[in-house]
Write a protein that holds these residues in place. Structure first.
Motif, PDB file in Angstrom:
ATOM      1  N   ARG A  48       0.727  -1.330   0.156  1.00 38.65           N
ATOM      2  CA  ARG A  48       0.053  -0.120   0.131  1.00 38.65           C
ATOM      3  C   ARG A  48       1.014   1.205  -0.171  1.00 38.65           C
ATOM      4  N   ALA A  49       1.958   1.126   0.623  1.00 39.33           N
ATOM      5  CA  ALA A  49       2.775   2.525   0.952  1.00 39.33           C
ATOM      6  C   ALA A  49       3.605   2.566  -0.807  1.00 39.33           C
ATOM      7  N   LYS A  50       3.679   1.712  -1.207  1.00 37.61           N
ATOM      8  CA  LYS A  50       4.387   1.699  -2.665  1.00 37.61           C
ATOM      9  C   LYS A  50       3.298   2.088  -3.425  1.00 37.61           C
ATOM     10  N   ALA A  51       2.081   1.711  -3.362  1.00 36.30           N
ATOM     11  CA  ALA A  51       0.939   2.325  -4.240  1.00 36.30           C
ATOM     12  C   ALA A  51       0.747   3.650  -3.916  1.00 36.30           C
ATOM     13  N   GLY A  52       1.006   4.131  -2.628  1.00 34.89           N
ATOM     14  CA  GLY A  52       1.047   5.592  -2.433  1.00 34.89           C
ATOM     15  C   GLY A  52       2.218   6.441  -2.885  1.00 34.89           C
ATOM     16  N   GLY A  53       3.083   5.923  -3.345  1.00 40.49           N
ATOM     17  CA  GLY A  53       4.097   6.511  -4.229  1.00 40.49           C
ATOM     18  C   GLY A  53       5.363   6.716  -3.128  1.00 40.49           C
ATOM     19  N   LEU A  54       5.484   6.116  -2.031  1.00 40.13           N
ATOM     20  CA  LEU A  54       6.708   5.867  -1.347  1.00 40.13           C
ATOM     21  C   LEU A  54       7.616   5.008  -1.997  1.00 40.13           C
ATOM     22  N   SER A  55       8.784   5.417  -1.821  1.00 43.97           N
ATOM     23  CA  SER A  55      10.008   4.469  -2.313  1.00 43.97           C
ATOM     24  C   SER A  55      10.113   3.614  -0.969  1.00 43.97           C
ATOM     25  N   LEU A  56      11.172   2.416  -1.597  1.00 40.83           N
ATOM     26  CA  LEU A  56      11.399   1.417  -0.596  1.00 40.83           C
ATOM     27  C   LEU A  56      12.161   2.071   0.679  1.00 40.83           C
ATOM     28  N   GLU A  57      13.000   2.990   0.474  1.00 42.41           N
ATOM     29  CA  GLU A  57      13.734   3.719   1.549  1.00 42.41           C
ATOM     30  C   GLU A  57      12.631   4.511   2.423  1.00 42.41           C
ATOM     31  N   GLN A  58      11.707   5.203   1.745  1.00 42.60           N
ATOM     32  CA  GLN A  58      10.945   6.064   2.484  1.00 42.60           C
ATOM     33  C   GLN A  58       9.933   5.150   3.423  1.00 42.60           C
ATOM     34  N   ILE A  59       9.574   3.890   2.807  1.00 43.05           N
ATOM     35  CA  ILE A  59       8.858   3.136   3.638  1.00 43.05           C
ATOM     36  C   ILE A  59       9.671   2.581   4.726  1.00 43.05           C
ATOM     37  N   ARG A  60      10.775   2.168   4.528  1.00 45.00           N
ATOM     38  CA  ARG A  60      11.500   1.750   5.777  1.00 45.00           C
ATOM     39  C   ARG A  60      11.835   3.031   6.815  1.00 45.00           C
ATOM     40  N   GLY A  61      11.805   4.186   6.406  1.00 44.70           N
ATOM     41  CA  GLY A  61      11.853   5.161   7.436  1.00 44.70           C
ATOM     42  C   GLY A  61      10.548   5.309   7.910  1.00 44.70           C
ATOM     43  N   VAL A  62       9.388   5.091   7.401  1.00 46.04           N
ATOM     44  CA  VAL A  62       8.072   5.224   8.434  1.00 46.04           C
ATOM     45  C   VAL A  62       8.153   3.901   9.132  1.00 46.04           C
ATOM     46  N   LEU A  63       8.336   2.801   8.777  1.00 43.59           N
ATOM     47  CA  LEU A  63       8.462   1.568   9.768  1.00 43.59           C
ATOM     48  C   LEU A  63       9.279   1.551  10.799  1.00 43.59           C
ATOM     49  N   ASP A  64      10.377   2.256  10.647  1.00 50.24           N
ATOM     50  CA  ASP A  64      11.522   2.371  11.541  1.00 50.24           C
ATOM     51  C   ASP A  64      11.395   3.743  12.288  1.00 50.24           C
TER      52      ASP A  64
END
Length: 156
Positions: free
Chosen positions: A57-73
């Protein structure tokens, strides 16, 4: 946890239409916690299902994998909200662009001009594209007979 509650990497990947190597890549990037191993094979739980759906869902929302990691961490709620607020603003900007494109396409579908680039309304819409406006009620001033430029105000 019972072994029947866990799944192999292929089963988890298949659930989301992914190739197993995608999950391995996400593990290597720190997005997905390494699965427990049973007899040397990765085993995934319901928590992994939630995590994978969150990443998708985060990728579909336009977040990069690095950004997703930042959100999760993120260290806490404030840090996570700041990261997500920036993405929310970007999504809002993109939605405005999509809505403007949709209105333009809708105008073109209804436009009576043979050459839509000569339509005064089309030209006005394009010229004003730098300033988003509400074009929802825009009607084409070119009638199917080809008489360009006539508007009710101009005729009155």
């Amino acid at each position: 946890m019972k072994s029947s509650d866990s799944m192999r990497i292929g089963e988890l990947a298949e659930r989301f239409g992914l190739a197993p190597h995608v999950l391995r890549h996400w593990e290597s990037m720190g997005l997905l916690t390494p699965a427990s191993r049973v007899n040397g094979r990765r085993r995934y739980t319901r928590d992994h299902v939630i995590r994978v759906m969150t990443i998708i869902r985060a990728k579909a929302g336009g977040l990069s994998l690095e950004q997703i990691r930042g959100v999760l961490d993120a260290a806490g709620r404030a840090e996570r909200r700041a990261l997500l607020r920036r993405q929310h603003e970007e999504l809002a900007r993109r939605l405005e662009e999509i809505a403007a494109s949709k209105r333009l396409i809708e105008h073109l579908m209804e436009c009576g001009a043979d050459d839509f680039t000569r339509c005064p309304d089309y030209r006005r819409i394009v010229e004003n594209a730098a300033w988003p406006r509400n074009l929802q009620d825009e009607a084409c001033v070119v009638d199917p007979s080809g008489a360009a430029g006539r508007t009710p105000a101009a005729e009155g």
